[in-house]
Design an enzyme around this catalytic site. Structure first.
Site, mmCIF file in Angstrom:
data_model
loop_
_atom_site.group_PDB
_atom_site.id
_atom_site.type_symbol
_atom_site.label_atom_id
_atom_site.label_comp_id
_atom_site.label_asym_id
_atom_site.label_seq_id
_atom_site.Cartn_x
_atom_site.Cartn_y
_atom_site.Cartn_z
ATOM 1 C CG ASP A 150 30.104 3.302 -95.638
ATOM 2 O OD1 ASP A 150 31.190 3.345 -95.031
ATOM 3 O OD2 ASP A 150 29.422 3.937 -97.204
ATOM 4 C CG ASP B 211 33.376 28.675 -53.099
ATOM 5 O OD1 ASP B 211 34.109 28.731 -52.882
ATOM 6 O OD2 ASP B 211 31.945 28.466 -52.553
ATOM 7 N N GLY C 75 42.741 26.903 -57.221
ATOM 8 C CA GLY C 75 44.415 26.818 -56.093
ATOM 9 C C GLY C 75 45.012 26.634 -56.298
ATOM 10 C CG MET C 76 48.273 25.943 -53.080
ATOM 11 S SD MET C 76 49.133 26.238 -53.826
ATOM 12 C CE MET C 76 50.536 26.119 -53.396
#
EC number: 1.3.7.7
Length: 510
Positions: A36, A296, A431-432
């Site tokens: 502990d 954006d 996006g890509m």
């Protein structure tokens, strides 16, 4: 108390130790068996600090079990009193040592007769509360102890400071970006011509706690710790408090308006007006308001997100996503089950569904079912996101070491709005991006993750199906994989083959 191999909030004694080690010259002694006593390792690994007061473990071993703990615990308290000369020694058991049902208050009373330091026993039920609840209770206990001590000694000064001032309550060690948030709150109060009276517990001295009532009001940025202390100070000293978390444009402005209300209540002849400051910061200092209207950010409109974390951060991030950035929150949740009612009230109308649980497998299965574009959660949701190929922004404890940054990364105040906007925007795959990574070579484009999230399911992909999955472009691979696994589960299929992949495709097109 719960037996689990991973938990969002730790056991109660960790919360007590976090509060004790946040104060200056306060020493904690943990009455615990070996196993502990990992707090020192965790603290030194995560917090980027040069030094801190380590916790002492009074080990419960076979000798202690044979003849009792009193002699050993009292000796450890007296030894640390002579070696460290702390202002306060806090004794705390753990869930394990609590089973012994020993009279630790008697140990503390006995040690107090010979110790020069103040000695208290953490007043926490280790079976019924978690780390965060114990931290909140321990801070309130320490504050109460020293204010009542000052009152008995006649040294308590309740006269207010000449100029508006505030106590910041709830900044403590191992908190999520707490040090950065504290700096931002100090800057915010300074801009409002409000002095900081005390910050507790982080870096505070228990000797200075008797000066807490001199502040005009208390600021509690997080619900998880500090609220009990603020309520105690309001009830016994008439101190108002502000508990609106200044996270995001809207809530930061509302927090400032609450501060204005309390300041004006104490100076009726000279009213302050913070609206011009709010307008200036929103339009010219914080970029988040402008960014949320930019092209954006408009690309994120309609994308689905999942949020999970402690009550404060999960509720605030949910409102920011839905209200300030136009992102759909499919599900939001918290592991703070003790704060369920408040959390539901805060996120009502900002999400499709709410999940209250401390079981990470439930969270993982929920994410797999919803298939969001991004996740905002703890380190566990980050792991889940990696397995599902879903990006994740970390917004709440528990966290790994990378979320204790050296650079300035507040989540509160107007600078915090910029940091959060960046985190949200960069967490989405846009996006890509994935397709370009596939074409030019990037991270994790060839590894196929085939393990299921839930512990009660067992799906495997054979070699041919993994090869087939690798041929699929990265930007749609994750979705096809999840749809195939969903089809397999619905039809009680345990091994996925190429034929199953095409069957799943046909079923989806039908």
């Amino acid at each position: 108390m719960k037996l689990a191999y991973w938990m969002y909030a730790g056991p109660a004694h960790i919360g007590t130790l976090r509060v004790a080690s946040s104060f200056k010259n306060v020493h904690a002694i943990m009455h615990a068996p070996l196993g502990d006593d990992y707090f020192n390792v965790m603290r030194s690994m995560l917090e980027r600090e040069r030094d801190f007061t380590p916790v002492t473990a009074s080990i419960v071993d076979r000798h202690v079990l044979a003849r009792g703990s009193q002699e050993k615990v009292v000796d450890n308290i007296n030894r640390k009193d002579k070696e460290e000369r702390p202002d306060l020694i806090v004794l705390t058991p753990t869930c394990t040592s609590s089973i012994l049902q020993e009279d630790l208050q008697n140990f503390v009373d006995r040690a107090s007769t010979t110790s020069n330091s103040d000695v208290i026993l953490a007043d926490v039920n280790h079976y019924r509360v978690n780390e965060l609840q114990a931290a909140d209770r321990t801070l309130e206990q320490v504050v109460r102890y020293y204010l009542e001590k000052a009152r008995r000694q006649g040294t308590l000064d309740q006269s207010l400071t000449k100029e508006p001032s505030a106590n910041i309550i709830g900044i403590f060690t191992l908190g999520f970006h707490n040090q950065h948030d504290c700096r931002e709150l100090k800057r915010l109060l300074q801009d409002l011509n409000i002095k900081v009276n005390k910050v507790i517990p982080e870096g505070g001295s228990v000797k200075d706690l008797q000066s807490l009532p001199k502040a005009w009001f208390n600021l509690v940025p997080y619900r998880e710790i500090g609220l009990m202390t603020a309520i105690y100070l309001e009830k016994n000293f008439g101190m108002p408090y502000v508990s609106i978390t200044p996270m995001g444009i809207v809530d930061t402005a509302e927090c400032i308006r609450q501060i204005q209300k309390h300041v004006n209540n104490l100076i009726p002849n000279k009213k302050v007006d913070y609206e011009p400051y709010i307008d200036q910061q929103t339009r010219f200092v914080s970029q988040a308001a402008w960014f949320s209207r930019s092209i954006d950010c408009q690309n994120l409109t309609g994308k689905k997100a999942v949020v999970f974390g402690d009550a404060t951060h999960a509720a605030s991030i949910t409102r920011i996503l839905a209200r300030e950035m136009g992102i759909r929150v499919s599900c939001t949740g918290t592991y703070c089950k003790h704060d369920t009612e408040w959390f539901k009230e805060q996120v009502q109308g900002f999400c499709d569904e709410i999940l209250i649980t401390d079981d990470h497998t439930e969270v993982g299965d929920m994410i797999a079912r919803i298939e969001p574009s991004a996740i905002f959660g703890t380190q566990m949701e980050r792991h889940i996101g990696k397995r599902l190929d879903i990006p994740c922004g970390v917004i709440s404890s528990p966290v790994h070491i990378q979320n204790f940054p050296l650079g300035y990364r507040p989540f509160l105040g107007y600078e915090g709005t910029n940091q959060i906007a960046d985190l949200i925007y960069n967490s989405f795959t846009l996006g890509m991006e994935d397709h370009l990574l596939e074409i030019f070579g990037g991270h994790d484009t060839k590894e196929v993750i085939t393990k299921s999230l839930s512990t009660d399911t067992d799906l495997t992909w054979n070699y041919e199906s993994q090869l087939e999955l690798n041929k699929i472009p990265g930007f749609v691979r994750g979705k096809i994989k999840r749809n195939t696994e969903k089809f397999a589960r619905q039809n009680n299929i345990t091994t996925i083959t190429v034929e199953i992949m095409y069957a799943a495709k046909e079923a989806l097109s039908a």
